[in-house]
Design a protein around this motif. Sequence first.
Motif, PDB file in Angstrom:
ATOM      1  N   SER A 226      43.940  37.869  41.377  1.00 34.81           N
ATOM      2  CA  SER A 226      44.402  39.225  41.209  1.00 34.81           C
ATOM      3  C   SER A 226      45.077  39.596  42.524  1.00 34.81           C
ATOM      4  O   SER A 226      44.398  39.793  43.542  1.00 34.81           O
TER       5      SER A 226
ATOM      6  N   SER B 248      49.248  41.251  36.321  1.00 34.75           N
ATOM      7  CA  SER B 248      47.897  41.558  36.805  1.00 34.75           C
ATOM      8  C   SER B 248      47.113  40.253  36.881  1.00 34.75           C
ATOM      9  O   SER B 248      47.573  39.215  36.377  1.00 34.75           O
ATOM     10  N   GLY B 249      45.944  40.326  37.463  1.00 32.76           N
ATOM     11  CA  GLY B 249      45.077  39.151  37.496  1.00 32.76           C
ATOM     12  C   GLY B 249      44.659  38.733  36.088  1.00 32.76           C
ATOM     13  O   GLY B 249      44.595  37.539  35.774  1.00 32.76           O
ATOM     14  N   HIS B 250      44.383  39.729  35.251  1.00 33.57           N
ATOM     15  CA  HIS B 250      43.997  39.397  33.883  1.00 33.57           C
ATOM     16  C   HIS B 250      45.120  38.718  33.113  1.00 33.57           C
ATOM     17  O   HIS B 250      44.880  37.830  32.289  1.00 33.57           O
TER      18      HIS B 250
ATOM     19  N   TYR C 295      33.839  38.581  38.157  1.00 30.52           N
ATOM     20  CA  TYR C 295      34.331  39.950  38.020  1.00 30.52           C
ATOM     21  C   TYR C 295      33.994  40.449  36.602  1.00 30.52           C
ATOM     22  O   TYR C 295      34.197  39.713  35.621  1.00 30.52           O
TER      23      TYR C 295
ATOM     24  N   ASP D  19      39.328  31.213  40.641  1.00 36.64           N
ATOM     25  CA  ASP D  19      39.808  32.559  40.950  1.00 36.64           C
ATOM     26  C   ASP D  19      39.506  32.804  42.429  1.00 36.64           C
ATOM     27  O   ASP D  19      38.346  32.916  42.829  1.00 36.64           O
TER      28      ASP D  19
ATOM     29  N   ASN E  29      32.363  37.819  42.624  1.00 38.09           N
ATOM     30  CA  ASN E  29      32.138  39.224  42.402  1.00 38.09           C
ATOM     31  C   ASN E  29      30.816  39.400  41.650  1.00 38.09           C
ATOM     32  O   ASN E  29      30.538  38.587  40.796  1.00 38.09           O
TER      33      ASN E  29
ATOM     34  N   THR F 251      46.366  42.269  43.044  1.00 39.69           N
ATOM     35  CA  THR F 251      46.012  43.683  43.162  1.00 39.69           C
ATOM     36  C   THR F 251      45.064  43.949  44.333  1.00 39.69           C
ATOM     37  O   THR F 251      45.032  45.047  44.860  1.00 39.69           O
ATOM     38  N   LYS F 252      44.291  42.971  44.700  1.00 38.53           N
ATOM     39  CA  LYS F 252      43.218  43.157  45.680  1.00 38.53           C
ATOM     40  C   LYS F 252      43.714  42.828  47.092  1.00 38.53           C
ATOM     41  O   LYS F 252      44.636  43.449  47.553  1.00 38.53           O
TER      42      LYS F 252
HETATM   43  C1  LIG Z   1      40.330  42.484  39.903  1.00 38.74           C
HETATM   44  C2  LIG Z   1      39.963  41.104  39.628  1.00 38.74           C
HETATM   45  C3  LIG Z   1      40.494  40.411  38.532  1.00 38.74           C
HETATM   46  C4  LIG Z   1      41.435  41.059  37.539  1.00 38.74           C
HETATM   47  O1  LIG Z   1      42.636  41.378  38.153  1.00 38.74           O
HETATM   48  P1  LIG Z   1      43.557  42.629  37.712  1.00 38.74           P
HETATM   49  O2  LIG Z   1      44.694  42.548  38.674  1.00 38.74           O
HETATM   50  O3  LIG Z   1      42.721  43.860  37.860  1.00 38.74           O
HETATM   51  O4  LIG Z   1      43.943  42.382  36.294  1.00 38.74           O
HETATM   52  C5  LIG Z   1      40.132  39.096  38.347  1.00 38.74           C
HETATM   53  N1  LIG Z   1      39.288  38.484  39.184  1.00 38.74           N
HETATM   54  C6  LIG Z   1      38.742  39.113  40.250  1.00 38.74           C
HETATM   55  C7  LIG Z   1      37.812  38.380  41.137  1.00 38.74           C
HETATM   56  C8  LIG Z   1      39.058  40.443  40.509  1.00 38.74           C
HETATM   57  O5  LIG Z   1      38.514  41.056  41.560  1.00 38.74           O
END
Ligand SMILES: *Cc1c(COP(=O)(O)O)cnc(C)c1O
Length: 425
Positions: free
Chosen positions: A204, A84-86, A110, A182, A157, A206-207
Amino acid sequence: MDGPKFETLAIHAGAQPDPATGARATPIYQTTSFVFDDVDHAASLFGLQQFGNIYTRITNPTQAVLEERVAALEGGTASLVTASGHAAQLLVFQALMRPGEEFVASRKLYGGSINQFGHAFKSFDWNVKWADPFDPGSFEAQINDKTKAIFIESIANPGGVILDIEAIAEVAHRHKLPLIVDNTMATPYLCKPLEHGADIVVHSLTKFMGGHGNSMGGVIVDGGSFDWSADDRYPMLSEPRPEYNGIVLHETFGNFAFAIACRVLGMRDLGPVISPFNAFLILTGIETLPLRMQRHSDNALKVAEHLKAHDKVAWVSYAGLADDPGHDRMQKYCPKGAGAVFTFGLKGGYEAGVKFVEALELFSHLANIGDTRSLVIHPASTTHRQLADDQKTAAGAGPDVVRLSIGIEEVSDIIADLDQALAQA
Ligand SMILES: *Cc1c(COP(=O)(O)O)cnc(C)c1O
């Protein structure tokens, strides 16, 4: 001759037809472990004398294609993908920090990162100092001999504001500190922080990188530019590692030593690995990143212009708007577009915000950004709820604020949904 362009790299970087089967799409290597040729081969893999697969927590061929692709798109030397991003942020700081040390971070981040830095990291005695994202001097004012890094978001964010990366990089480098950016909200299609002085990029995945709201992932990209051996402040990189027979990572791996440290020390020992299946889905998503990001940004600009002219809207904050205070920084750092995410305020404040969010039909009300679908959230009551009121406002998540992540649907349908919900708010 220049190498292949971004659009070509997004499809091809890191990938070849599968050597075993000829498969053209990157296969999902759904395996935990890999057979050694013989005992000597195993010994040289474990000793870092030779690269090769041992166990999926450390390397995996599907992950490796994703790593090469993201490194190529960002212009870095190497990368490490994470669960994950975290997880990416955890491993970056684990490579840099020892207990009792500090880093300086932008106050506009974020919400989850504000929590991770301000609370979870405290249990490791890694201490964050917050700085004003629009004042490079405020980063400098927080630096002392315990400071190890500066952390910012390129597009921040939740408000979609763009930071002056070069000015903050200049502060970091004057104090021999790495700048970590980031780049989740911009993606390398809109902004390449390494070209503006960043030393490490995290995402991340994920986005927008995965892009379809179906899989979690993160990445650490090594810019290859930082001198980890200039002094003794980064012992993980510059001192002999007892885990690996006294190897000095920076000496042995040069300009990709940081990515190696995050992998062979951080990932190996802390373990937040991405699954091969998620790596495959994100890799597939990245193939269309340039098309999607341009459409996200074009749609977002049209929506922002529409909202700005609407009589129920108090204000719109989107760096793509020509009269936005961040428009100059957008033209410098994100000339192709200001991304999908921005905030606006409803004249009716908190109550109107809640009604509006509930009246939307095409938009999904959820805690994510960077899906193909249009998304909406009221940060004050959700993602930023845990923060104190002054922290909420400082983070750009005051009570009247609505955040949109504009999808890649037909823009007239997006606008029609917003209009019917505004009529009800
Ligand atoms: C979602 C997000 C994160 C965390 O990422 P995850 O994949 O949810 O752990 C970190 N930084 C930004 C800018 C994000 O939008």
